[in-house]
Scaffold this motif. Structure first.
Motif, PDB file in Angstrom:
ATOM      1  N   PRO A 247      15.395  19.158 113.989  1.00  0.00           N
ATOM      2  CA  PRO A 247      16.568  18.663 113.235  1.00  0.00           C
ATOM      3  C   PRO A 247      16.807  19.442 111.937  1.00  0.00           C
ATOM      4  N   LEU A 248      15.726  19.834 111.244  1.00  0.00           N
ATOM      5  CA  LEU A 248      15.875  20.625 110.024  1.00  0.00           C
ATOM      6  C   LEU A 248      16.585  21.941 110.329  1.00  0.00           C
ATOM      7  N   TYR A 249      16.131  22.631 111.352  1.00  0.00           N
ATOM      8  CA  TYR A 249      16.719  23.932 111.655  1.00  0.00           C
ATOM      9  C   TYR A 249      18.159  23.787 112.141  1.00  0.00           C
ATOM     10  N   GLU A 250      18.442  22.716 112.849  1.00  0.00           N
ATOM     11  CA  GLU A 250      19.829  22.482 113.267  1.00  0.00           C
ATOM     12  C   GLU A 250      20.729  22.304 112.052  1.00  0.00           C
ATOM     13  N   ARG A 251      20.261  21.606 111.030  1.00  0.00           N
ATOM     14  CA  ARG A 251      21.056  21.440 109.813  1.00  0.00           C
ATOM     15  C   ARG A 251      21.283  22.768 109.101  1.00  0.00           C
ATOM     16  N   MET A 252      20.374  23.724 109.299  1.00  0.00           N
ATOM     17  CA  MET A 252      20.508  25.044 108.687  1.00  0.00           C
ATOM     18  C   MET A 252      21.365  25.986 109.519  1.00  0.00           C
ATOM     19  N   GLY A 253      21.819  25.526 110.681  1.00  0.00           N
ATOM     20  CA  GLY A 253      22.697  26.342 111.505  1.00  0.00           C
ATOM     21  C   GLY A 253      22.052  26.968 112.722  1.00  0.00           C
ATOM     22  N   PHE A 254      20.766  26.745 112.934  1.00  0.00           N
ATOM     23  CA  PHE A 254      20.092  27.278 114.123  1.00  0.00           C
ATOM     24  C   PHE A 254      20.544  26.513 115.366  1.00  0.00           C
TER      25      PHE A 254
END
Length: 288
Positions: free
Chosen positions: A115-122
């Motif tokens: 979820p963290l990386y998804e929020r960063m655009g990954f």
């Protein structure tokens, strides 16, 4: 969460003298980075993270830029007492900021980190398959049309070419450091003497890590695996890209167990780098 003020934490780029602290951070979350692995990460790339007011390392993230259009992020760790401050995001963002804006960035995420990386655009684009073995039984695969030899410096240029086509980017600097770190490096030649595959083993504190492993097909990959794994007394690990089901079946016959299938995520791209389906084992998750 640690009640210390976040203002007492400093984001830095780590140096060689910080390796013992990075090992302690790794051990705190049950990961098995040692000085040799972190040394290769630092030689091929950079490691960023936070120190507290006492100089203790409480977070990390590593970036390994390759030579054309791709980089890999890994070793994203936050001390459990310092979670909730956004340190993992800050360290990962610093890795991204160290590159030019058009570089595609790959990372292999934990499920908790996704979820963290998804929020960063990954974006999730694939998965890798982590296999562990307690006791290895040889596959006994053979092919009389090939020979397997120990690595010599004269093989290096061809290894770089094979790896580039299999991995999706040129990474000669990384391979130089990785081969120097390796317990064993072998190459496979066809009947005409042309180099068609190679494999490395890396001895870590817990596992003998197999990879990268590049071969024209699953049978040759199994022959390389036998050469690297046979006779090792202890645990083995290999991480397999998707699409290599025949090789995964061989692994399970040899005593390997699939323990997880973490997502591969990309930033500045919506798909995996172009590959030729000859990558049967990645170097390690930190290297993509």
């Amino acid at each position: 969460m640690n009640t210390s003020n976040k203002s007492t934490l400093t984001l830095v780029q780590f140096e060689e003298e910080d390796i013992p602290g990075l090992i302690e951070l790794s051990e705190s979350v049950g990961w098995d980075y040692d000085k040799h692995e972190i040394g290769t990460v630092m030689s091929a790339g950079s490691v960023f993270g936070h120190k507290n007011a006492h100089g203790t390392i409480v977070s990390s993230a590593a970036i390994i830029p390759y030579e054309v259009r791709l980089a890999s992020i890994g070793m994203v760790i936050v001390n459990k007492e310092y979670r909730g401050f956004g340190l993992g995001k800050e360290a990962t963002q610093q890795c991204s900021n160290s590159l030019s804006g058009d570089t595609s960035i790959m990372l292999i995420s934990t499920e908790d980190g996704k979820p963290l990386y998804e929020r960063m655009g990954f974006k999730s684009v694939d998965r890798v398959h982590k296999y562990i073995c307690d006791t290895y039984s040889t596959s006994k695969k053979t092919d009389t049309t090939v020979t397997i030899e120990d690595f010599y410096v004269s093989h290096f240029r061809e290894i770089v070419k094979l790896d580039e086509a299999a991995f999706g980017d040129k990474r000669s600097h990384f391979l130089e450091y990785r081969i120097n770190q390796s317990e064993q490096c072998v190459v496979v030649k066809d009947k005409n003497g042309s180099l068609i595959g190679f494999g490395l083993s890396i001895l870590g504190p817990i596992n003998l890590i197999i990879g990268p492993l590049v071969a024209p097909d699953a049978q040759i990959a199994s022959i390389i695996l036998d050469k690297l794994a046979s006779g090792h007394q202890g645990k083995l690990r290999i991480d397999i890209p998707s699409g290599q089901e025949a090789f995964m079946e061989t692994l399970e016959q040899c005593g390997f167990v699939n323990v997880s299938n973490p997502p591969i995520m990309m930033l500045h791209s919506t798909k995996m780098p172009q590959r030729n389906d000859e990558l049967f084992g990645i170097a390690a998750q930190v290297f993509g």
